[in-house]
Design an enzyme around this catalytic site. Structure first.
Site, PDB file in Angstrom:
ATOM      1  N   ASP A 178       0.906  -1.148   0.000  1.00 47.03           N
ATOM      2  CA  ASP A 178       0.000   0.000   0.000  1.00 47.03           C
ATOM      3  C   ASP A 178       0.941   1.192   0.000  1.00 47.03           C
ATOM      4  OD1 ASP A 178      -1.398   2.314   0.891  1.00 47.03           O
ATOM      5  OD2 ASP A 178      -3.020   1.016   1.531  1.00 47.03           O
ATOM      6  N   HIS A 179       1.047   1.887  -1.136  1.00 41.34           N
ATOM      7  CA  HIS A 179       2.142   2.858  -1.245  1.00 41.34           C
ATOM      8  C   HIS A 179       1.997   4.018  -0.248  1.00 41.34           C
ATOM      9  CE1 HIS A 179      -0.511   5.187  -3.944  1.00 41.34           C
ATOM     10  NE2 HIS A 179       0.279   6.212  -3.726  1.00 41.34           N
ATOM     11  N   HIS A 241      -5.808   2.860   1.363  1.00 36.57           N
ATOM     12  CA  HIS A 241      -5.008   4.003   1.816  1.00 36.57           C
ATOM     13  C   HIS A 241      -5.618   4.710   3.047  1.00 36.57           C
ATOM     14  CE1 HIS A 241      -3.015   3.199  -1.855  1.00 36.57           C
ATOM     15  NE2 HIS A 241      -3.708   3.982  -2.645  1.00 36.57           N
TER      16      HIS A 241
HETATM   17  C1  BG6 Z   1      -3.770   4.933  -6.134  1.00 34.58           C
HETATM   18  C2  BG6 Z   1      -5.177   5.026  -6.669  1.00 34.58           C
HETATM   19  O1  BG6 Z   1      -3.643   3.799  -5.313  1.00 34.58           O
HETATM   20  O2  BG6 Z   1      -3.469   6.100  -5.386  1.00 34.58           O
HETATM   21  C3  BG6 Z   1      -5.325   6.258  -7.535  1.00 34.58           C
HETATM   22  O3  BG6 Z   1      -5.470   3.856  -7.437  1.00 34.58           O
HETATM   23  C4  BG6 Z   1      -4.897   7.491  -6.773  1.00 34.58           C
HETATM   24  O4  BG6 Z   1      -6.668   6.404  -7.988  1.00 34.58           O
HETATM   25  C5  BG6 Z   1      -3.517   7.290  -6.160  1.00 34.58           C
HETATM   26  O5  BG6 Z   1      -4.867   8.573  -7.685  1.00 34.58           O
HETATM   27  C6  BG6 Z   1      -3.156   8.445  -5.236  1.00 34.58           C
HETATM   28  O6  BG6 Z   1      -1.824   8.292  -4.843  1.00 34.58           O
HETATM   29  P1  BG6 Z   1      -0.956   9.570  -4.464  1.00 34.58           P
HETATM   30  O7  BG6 Z   1       0.352   8.999  -3.993  1.00 34.58           O
HETATM   31  O8  BG6 Z   1      -0.829  10.383  -5.724  1.00 34.58           O
HETATM   32  O9  BG6 Z   1      -1.696  10.302  -3.402  1.00 34.58           O
END
Ligand code: BG6
Length: 492
Positions: A178-179, A241
């Site tokens: 989960d980044h 997230h």
């Molecule tokens: C991803 C989603 O996991 O996270 C996207 O699939 C979203 O829809 C993105 O735009 C948001 O990531 P960050 O790091 O740009 O906030």
């Protein structure tokens, strides 16, 4: 301050889906930056594996172009880029057949090195890949696999995926990404909570009025309409997230900063979530940008379904039934095409029990804002006397720690979420990865909400592009005598 980069052990990393979007945008530019920083050893090998019929030189050309496009400012020159690309290899592989597997087996350097396999492919291929890795003798007890979201689309599919992977790998070998957990400030959240004495005694329903979590994006669904329309904000952002952010804010202090201690505490939070009542949810779908419809079409046009009932915005009021949080609501919201790109967690403390300054001093509350992006930092709003003569008038001022100001160039040095997480895979540290039971618990909470919408044929409310979502969202707050906070960048 000098940042300390500790090189990881030599490794072989195979990226299935090595020519895909994620590999080009995030994984390989991220690895190159770690190479530049001196963290990736020269003996490391990266092997792209995909269906495309190209050779290793063709792959290096592809990745050279990807790094030029997505590598960011931290790239470190042509000589280093050549040295990095020399670590790259490629095999054309068939995930469902036998083609390419013997070549891949030959390319793996042999035993004694860290072996990691990144499944940057559709989840429907996870089982095939795992099975072939085992068949070709590459799923040994030292191997690690990295899997991307979406991890299932409901409890049943997530369970099936977990079982499929468990047939070939132990839980300690599975890294579910989960980044958001790799973001600098998200980890800072744990440092702030558990590294300071200041906050923890107040971190409960006795002192906290409510907590807000906002992850707002200005982009629309772009070219991902087909995927997104089957997911919506709930599956795409909340189940993973926002749930992770909620867990880190709400969890009990783990005994140690180690994978299972942290993940046990997060799991307890998810299991303590109450079901959400429908009037505590606001769903929305963005409209076209007026006068710019061609460039910024409305959600339904973007996904190609004029009757789509998928939400691009969601706001919810959530209760956690445990001793610490009973009575303190958590309001979360996320959406696309909103007024600004701002991800922030706000802890709003309660009023002082009695104001010695009288009614005319007004109402003042301490507010702790943790900005995840952009302009990462932490702000604590404190109440002081307005300077100058004229009696005791109170004002709120920010104690601001914008990381870029406090840490200077070191703040710019921060590592992208993917870079950090891939290095953690190589180091064998699962703390920032989701465990299988956590993912299943999150779906257990999410599923009935989604099923409720489906059963009622719930239609999300339209909202203007560039707004803060449908009015239902602010109305939900108003009913509780509260309002969404503007970003701390704007209002302090
Ligand atoms: C991803 C989603 O996991 O996270 C996207 O699939 C979203 O829809 C993105 O735009 C948001 O990531 P960050 O790091 O740009 O906030």
């Amino acid at each position: 301050m000098v940042s300390r980069v500790i090189p990881v052990d030599p490794f072989d990393l195979v990226i299935f889906g090595g020519t895909g979007d994620l590999a080009q945008r995030k994984i390989l530019p991220g690895l190159f930056r770690r190479f530049c920083a001196g963290q990736m050893p020269h003996e490391a090998k990266i092997i792209g594996a995909a269906r495309s019929d190209i050779d290793a030189d063709g792959y290096r050309d592809l990745i050279r172009a990807a790094i030029a496009k997505f590598g960011g400012e931290q790239a470190c020159g042509d000589a280093q880029l050549d040295a990095f690309l020399a670590r790259l290899n490629y095999v054309t592989i068939d995930a469902k057949g036998e083609k390419g597997w013997a070549d891949l087996q030959k390319l793996m350097a042999g035993k004694g090195r860290v072996e990691a396999y990144y499944f940057s492919v559709a989840p429907s291929l996870f089982g095939d890949l795992a099975e072939r890795l085992q068949k070709w003798g590459m799923a040994d007890s030292q191997a690690r696999i990295v899997v991307e979201k979406p991890f299932g689309r409901d409890l049943e599919t997530a369970r099936t995926l977990n079982n499929t992977l468990a047939a070939f790998f132990e839980e300690r070998q599975i890294y579910r990404i989960d980044h958001y957990l790799g973001k600098e400030t998200v980890q800072n959240l744990m440092a702030v909570r558990f590294g300071n004495m200041l906050f923890e005694p107040l971190w409960n329903s006795q002192y906290v009025d409510h907590i807000q979590i906002t992850v707002a994006e200005t982009v629309g669904v772009g070219g991902r309409g087909e995927y997104y329309d089957k997911s919506g904000a709930m599956r795409d952002m909340v189940q993973n997230h926002l749930m992770q952010l909620l867990c880190l804010i709400a969890m009990e202090p783990p005994a140690r900063f180690d994978p299972d201690a942290v993940r046990d505490e997060k799991l307890k939070v998810i299991r303590a979530l109450d079901p959400v009542e429908n009037h505590h949810i606001a769903r929305g779908q963005y409209q076209a940008e007026p006068c710019n419809e061609a460039e910024n079409p409305g959600y339904r046009t973007a996904v190609g379904d004029p009757r789509s009932r998928t939400e691009s915005f969601i706001a919810m009021k959530i209760h956690i039934s445990n001793w610490r949080w009973a009575g303190t609501p958590f309001y979360i919201r996320t959406g696309k095409r909103m007024s600004s790109r701002a991800s922030e967690i706000t802890v709003v403390f309660k009023d002082t029990p009695h104001s010695i300054f009288g009614e005319e001093a007004g109402r003042h509350r301490n507010v702790l804002s943790i900005r995840l992006q952009p302009n990462e930092g932490i702000t604590l709003g404190v109440t002081i006397k307005e300077p100058g003569p004229g009696g005791m008038r109170l004002i709120d001022v920010p104690l601001d720690m914008t990381f870029a100001d406090a840490l200077g160039s070191e703040a710019d040095d921060h590592v992208d979420a993917y870079e950090r997480l891939i290095m953690d895979v190589i180091r064998g540290n699962q703390t920032l990865f989701m465990r299988g039971d956590e993912v299943e618990a999150a779906w257990t909470w999410t599923d009935p909400i989604i099923k409720g919408w489906e059963a009622r044929h719930d239609v999300p409310k339209p909202y203007d592009s560039g707004s803060d979502g449908p009015t239902d969202s602010s109305e939900m707050m108003r009913r509780d005598g509260r309002s969404w906070r503007k970003g701390s960048n704007e209002d302090v």
